[in-house]
Design a protein around this motif. Structure first.
Motif, PDB file in Angstrom:
ATOM      1  N   GLN A  16     -76.268 -59.124-120.482  1.00  0.00           N
ATOM      2  CA  GLN A  16     -77.213 -60.095-121.018  1.00  0.00           C
ATOM      3  C   GLN A  16     -78.586 -59.455-121.161  1.00  0.00           C
ATOM      4  OE1 GLN A  16     -77.079 -63.177-118.070  1.00  0.00           O
ATOM      5  NE2 GLN A  16     -75.217 -64.113-118.899  1.00  0.00           N
ATOM      6  N   LEU A  17     -79.369 -59.990-122.099  1.00  0.00           N
ATOM      7  CA  LEU A  17     -80.752 -59.548-122.212  1.00  0.00           C
ATOM      8  C   LEU A  17     -81.524 -59.990-120.972  1.00  0.00           C
ATOM      9  CD1 LEU A  17     -81.698 -60.322-125.926  1.00  0.00           C
ATOM     10  CD2 LEU A  17     -81.254 -58.090-124.908  1.00  0.00           C
ATOM     11  N   ALA A  18     -82.417 -59.110-120.533  1.00  0.00           N
ATOM     12  CA  ALA A  18     -83.224 -59.442-119.360  1.00  0.00           C
ATOM     13  C   ALA A  18     -84.206 -60.550-119.698  1.00  0.00           C
ATOM     14  CB  ALA A  18     -83.979 -58.214-118.884  1.00  0.00           C
ATOM     15  N   GLN A  19     -84.589 -61.306-118.661  1.00  0.00           N
ATOM     16  CA  GLN A  19     -85.655 -62.281-118.841  1.00  0.00           C
ATOM     17  C   GLN A  19     -86.979 -61.550-118.760  1.00  0.00           C
ATOM     18  OE1 GLN A  19     -85.478 -66.014-117.596  1.00  0.00           O
ATOM     19  NE2 GLN A  19     -83.327 -66.191-117.999  1.00  0.00           N
ATOM     20  N   ALA A  20     -87.882 -61.883-119.640  1.00  0.00           N
ATOM     21  CA  ALA A  20     -89.171 -61.199-119.655  1.00  0.00           C
ATOM     22  C   ALA A  20     -89.954 -61.558-118.404  1.00  0.00           C
ATOM     23  CB  ALA A  20     -89.958 -61.582-120.908  1.00  0.00           C
ATOM     24  N   GLY A  21     -90.279 -60.546-117.595  1.00  0.00           N
ATOM     25  CA  GLY A  21     -91.080 -60.785-116.406  1.00  0.00           C
ATOM     26  C   GLY A  21     -92.562 -60.869-116.717  1.00  0.00           C
ATOM     27  N   PRO A  23     -95.614 -61.431-120.173  1.00  0.00           N
ATOM     28  CA  PRO A  23     -95.737 -62.069-121.494  1.00  0.00           C
ATOM     29  C   PRO A  23     -95.211 -61.162-122.607  1.00  0.00           C
ATOM     30  CG  PRO A  23     -97.775 -62.288-120.243  1.00  0.00           C
ATOM     31  CD  PRO A  23     -96.914 -61.343-119.480  1.00  0.00           C
ATOM     32  N   THR A  24     -94.724 -61.800-123.652  1.00  0.00           N
ATOM     33  CA  THR A  24     -94.283 -61.079-124.840  1.00  0.00           C
ATOM     34  C   THR A  24     -95.018 -61.638-126.055  1.00  0.00           C
ATOM     35  OG1 THR A  24     -92.429 -62.608-125.175  1.00  0.00           O
ATOM     36  CG2 THR A  24     -91.995 -60.605-123.899  1.00  0.00           C
ATOM     37  N   LEU A  25     -95.010 -60.849-127.123  1.00  0.00           N
ATOM     38  CA  LEU A  25     -95.670 -61.231-128.364  1.00  0.00           C
ATOM     39  C   LEU A  25     -94.651 -61.134-129.482  1.00  0.00           C
ATOM     40  CD1 LEU A  25     -98.420 -61.989-129.655  1.00  0.00           C
ATOM     41  CD2 LEU A  25     -98.827 -59.547-129.973  1.00  0.00           C
ATOM     42  N   PRO A  37     -85.645 -58.764-125.172  1.00  0.00           N
ATOM     43  CA  PRO A  37     -85.897 -59.621-124.003  1.00  0.00           C
ATOM     44  C   PRO A  37     -87.229 -60.354-124.155  1.00  0.00           C
ATOM     45  CG  PRO A  37     -85.160 -57.433-123.321  1.00  0.00           C
ATOM     46  CD  PRO A  37     -85.414 -57.358-124.801  1.00  0.00           C
ATOM     47  N   GLY A  38     -87.206 -61.647-123.916  1.00  0.00           N
ATOM     48  CA  GLY A  38     -88.414 -62.442-124.087  1.00  0.00           C
ATOM     49  C   GLY A  38     -88.727 -62.748-125.529  1.00  0.00           C
ATOM     50  N   HIS A  39     -87.857 -62.301-126.455  1.00  0.00           N
ATOM     51  CA  HIS A  39     -87.996 -62.597-127.884  1.00  0.00           C
ATOM     52  C   HIS A  39     -89.327 -62.103-128.453  1.00  0.00           C
ATOM     53  CE1 HIS A  39     -84.342 -64.896-127.484  1.00  0.00           C
ATOM     54  NE2 HIS A  39     -84.888 -65.643-126.540  1.00  0.00           N
ATOM     55  N   GLU A 181     -84.851 -50.228-141.303  1.00  0.00           N
ATOM     56  CA  GLU A 181     -83.665 -50.475-140.495  1.00  0.00           C
ATOM     57  C   GLU A 181     -83.998 -50.040-139.067  1.00  0.00           C
ATOM     58  OE1 GLU A 181     -79.195 -50.005-141.676  1.00  0.00           O
ATOM     59  OE2 GLU A 181     -79.890 -48.086-140.846  1.00  0.00           O
ATOM     60  N   VAL A 182     -83.934 -50.987-138.146  1.00  0.00           N
ATOM     61  CA  VAL A 182     -84.339 -50.755-136.767  1.00  0.00           C
ATOM     62  C   VAL A 182     -83.105 -50.512-135.906  1.00  0.00           C
ATOM     63  CG1 VAL A 182     -85.515 -51.732-134.764  1.00  0.00           C
ATOM     64  CG2 VAL A 182     -86.387 -52.193-137.067  1.00  0.00           C
ATOM     65  N   HIS A 183     -83.090 -49.375-135.226  1.00  0.00           N
ATOM     66  CA  HIS A 183     -82.026 -49.043-134.279  1.00  0.00           C
ATOM     67  C   HIS A 183     -82.612 -49.120-132.869  1.00  0.00           C
ATOM     68  CE1 HIS A 183     -79.328 -47.164-137.424  1.00  0.00           C
ATOM     69  NE2 HIS A 183     -80.487 -47.184-138.047  1.00  0.00           N
ATOM     70  N   ILE A 184     -82.152 -50.068-132.073  1.00  0.00           N
ATOM     71  CA  ILE A 184     -82.642 -50.211-130.701  1.00  0.00           C
ATOM     72  C   ILE A 184     -81.828 -49.281-129.803  1.00  0.00           C
ATOM     73  CG2 ILE A 184     -83.029 -51.785-128.777  1.00  0.00           C
ATOM     74  CD1 ILE A 184     -83.228 -54.063-130.764  1.00  0.00           C
ATOM     75  N   HIS A 185     -82.471 -48.260-129.275  1.00  0.00           N
ATOM     76  CA  HIS A 185     -81.784 -47.285-128.424  1.00  0.00           C
ATOM     77  C   HIS A 185     -81.951 -47.592-126.941  1.00  0.00           C
ATOM     78  CE1 HIS A 185     -80.338 -44.090-131.238  1.00  0.00           C
ATOM     79  NE2 HIS A 185     -81.166 -44.730-132.046  1.00  0.00           N
ATOM     80  N   LYS A 186     -82.950 -48.384-126.601  1.00  0.00           N
ATOM     81  CA  LYS A 186     -83.131 -48.744-125.191  1.00  0.00           C
ATOM     82  C   LYS A 186     -83.836 -50.084-125.128  1.00  0.00           C
ATOM     83  CE  LYS A 186     -85.265 -47.231-120.830  1.00  0.00           C
ATOM     84  NZ  LYS A 186     -86.147 -46.224-120.180  1.00  0.00           N
ATOM     85  N   ARG A 187     -83.282 -50.965-124.306  1.00  0.00           N
ATOM     86  CA  ARG A 187     -83.899 -52.247-124.014  1.00  0.00           C
ATOM     87  C   ARG A 187     -83.371 -52.699-122.677  1.00  0.00           C
ATOM     88  NH1 ARG A 187     -80.478 -56.339-128.064  1.00  0.00           N
ATOM     89  NH2 ARG A 187     -78.399 -55.739-127.289  1.00  0.00           N
TER      90      ARG A 187
END
Length: 232
Positions: A16-21, A23-25, A37-39, A181-187
């Motif tokens: 699962q995606l982590a919950q943002a600890g 703030p996110t933008l 995570p945190g959208h 085209e965005v490739h997410i290599h780490k999250r």
């Protein structure tokens, strides 16, 4: 088993995606927000963007987030590869966010300046271009970012993916005809299953004809000339 997030906010299930600890933008792109995570972009953390080639739209990708910063907060460009164009800044309606351009002489000066800016929480966003910082320098930058509420983005070449990094988010950017085209290599979460195409620009419209005092060359022939040619 107890929910890992109930033990500590920094824990999450690997599926699962982590919950943002923190703030996110929002990135301004719903398909990308859904994969983070945190959208949104994590604030107070090291983010790495790796465009396949400089100038393919990496700043355009960040424009909605920069517009979402508090008015009056500065945006610092640290060692960008090209001279910033203030007219573009105004066209993006970011004139309420002061733009600062810093050009250190050496790579070590660039890293020192980035760490100092973050430790003093001196801006709303810091965009830094650095080719090959060492892993220890990346850890220092991430720790400094955690002491701020800054949107901190480090631009690096794609070859940096072969190196370990303390960044919480790492993305490879590939050009598309109308965007990226965005490739997410780490999250903080499971591996991304597929790249994310993003439309950054609308389709190009044909340029309107320029006014001219000359008669167009594709005028129809007069009737008598057409007849003479026909019966010749």
């Amino acid at each position: 088993m107890q929910n890992p997030a109930g033990i500590h906010p920094a824990l999450w299930r690997g599926t699962q995606l982590a919950q943002a600890g923190r703030p996110t933008l929002s990135t301004g792109f719903p398909p990308l927000d859904a994969e983070l995570p945190g959208h949104g972009w994590p604030m107070g953390a090291l983010i790495e963007l790796m465009p396949r080639q400089t100038g393919i739209g990496e700043l355009f990708l960040l424009q909605p987030a920069l517009a979402g910063l508090e008015p009056g907060r500065s945006v610092i460009l640290l060692c960008p590869p090209y001279t910033p164009q203030f007219h573009c800044w105004v066209n993006w309606r970011l004139e309420n966010r002061r733009l600062l351009w810093l050009a250190p002489k050496t790579p070590s000066d660039t890293l020192w300046a980035a760490e100092t800016i973050l430790r003093h929480n001196a801006c709303g966003a810091l965009l830094c271009w650095a080719a090959a910082p060492r892993a220890a320098a990346l850890r220092r930058l991430h720790l400094a970012a955690q002491q701020s509420d800054t949107l901190f983005v480090l631009m690096r070449p794609p070859a940096a993916l072969q190196q370990a990094s303390a960044a919480v988010l790492r993305m490879l950017l590939q050009p598309l005809p109308q965007g990226l085209e965005v490739h997410i290599h780490k999250r903080r979460g499971p591996l991304a299953s597929r790249p994310i195409p993003l439309s950054l620009y609308g389709p190009r419209l044909p340029a309107p004809p320029l006014p001219s005092d000359h008669v167009p060359l594709d005028q129809p022939l007069p009737a008598f000339l057409s007849a003479r040619r026909h019966f010749a």
